[in-house]
Design an enzyme around this catalytic site. Structure first.
Site, PDB file in Angstrom:
ATOM      1  N   GLU A 112       0.866  -1.181   0.000  1.00 35.30           N
ATOM      2  CA  GLU A 112       0.000   0.000   0.000  1.00 35.30           C
ATOM      3  C   GLU A 112       0.894   1.220   0.000  1.00 35.30           C
ATOM      4  O   GLU A 112       2.011   1.187   0.520  1.00 35.30           O
ATOM      5  CB  GLU A 112      -0.960  -0.004   1.177  1.00 35.30           C
ATOM      6  CG  GLU A 112      -0.301   0.050   2.535  1.00 35.30           C
ATOM      7  CD  GLU A 112      -1.311  -0.034   3.663  1.00 35.30           C
ATOM      8  OE1 GLU A 112      -1.157   0.739   4.623  1.00 35.30           O
ATOM      9  OE2 GLU A 112      -2.211  -0.860   3.611  1.00 35.30           O
ATOM     10  N   TYR A 124       6.221   1.504  -8.797  1.00 31.01           N
ATOM     11  CA  TYR A 124       5.521   0.220  -8.646  1.00 31.01           C
ATOM     12  C   TYR A 124       4.826  -0.182  -9.942  1.00 31.01           C
ATOM     13  O   TYR A 124       4.904  -1.339 -10.359  1.00 31.01           O
ATOM     14  CB  TYR A 124       4.517   0.289  -7.493  1.00 31.01           C
ATOM     15  CG  TYR A 124       5.132   0.628  -6.152  1.00 31.01           C
ATOM     16  CD1 TYR A 124       6.407   0.188  -5.790  1.00 31.01           C
ATOM     17  CD2 TYR A 124       4.449   1.402  -5.228  1.00 31.01           C
ATOM     18  CE1 TYR A 124       6.972   0.508  -4.564  1.00 31.01           C
ATOM     19  CE2 TYR A 124       4.996   1.726  -3.991  1.00 31.01           C
ATOM     20  CZ  TYR A 124       6.251   1.276  -3.672  1.00 31.01           C
ATOM     21  OH  TYR A 124       6.809   1.597  -2.453  1.00 31.01           O
TER      22      TYR A 124
END
Length: 156
Positions: A112, A124
């Site tokens: 997260e 990411y």
């Protein structure tokens, strides 16, 4: 001409003080020493990125912490000392984390990230992570609260 050499190796509890310094320098809401120390259990793995220094001890400049339960790996924390950011070292650490998860037979890596952390989100995504959900108003911020973006990288 001398080139900068980095090495990635497992973290041990003796690295906690150096980890805490980087954590506080790199994050607006840093983890405590106790939080970091909790990541040295049986289900955890951490790796540090060390700058090799001629004639002296290697210096920790970044690290990641992950937890794996059965085939689900979770990135718990990643940070690079701000003095060393912008050199691709976060990517190097993430690639090491992915390799480690694969070697440990993970089917997925979950993480997260703060919605405002655009640089990390792009990193990411460039490594194949996709957004799977959001936690509304999850993280405390300077102006109130912000969403957490949940991202997964699934292996076939």
């Amino acid at each position: 001409m001398h080139s900068t050499q980095y090495v990635v190796r497992p973290l041990v509890e003796a690295h906690l003080d150096a980890m805490l310094l980087i954590e506080h320098a790199a994050h607006s809401h840093p983890w405590s020493l106790a939080n970091l120390a909790d990541c040295f259990g049986r289900l955890h793995y951490g790796a540090g990125l060390f700058l090799q220094q001629a004639g002296g001890p290697d210096a920790l400049v970044g690290f990641f912490l992950m937890q794996q339960v059965i085939d689900e790996a979770s990135l718990l924390d990643i940070c690079v000392d701000p003095k060393f950011q912008g050199q691709g070292l976060g990517r190097l650490l993430m690639k090491q984390l992915i390799d480690e998860a694969v070697n440990r037979d993970a089917a997925v890596i979950m993480l997260e990230v703060r919605a405002s952390n655009v640089g990390a989100i792009h990193l990411y995504q460039s490594l194949g992570f996709i957004e799977v959900s959001r936690r509304k108003n999850y993280y405390q911020s300077q102006t109130g609260y912000e969403d957490a973006i949940l991202m997964d990288l699934t292996f076939n």
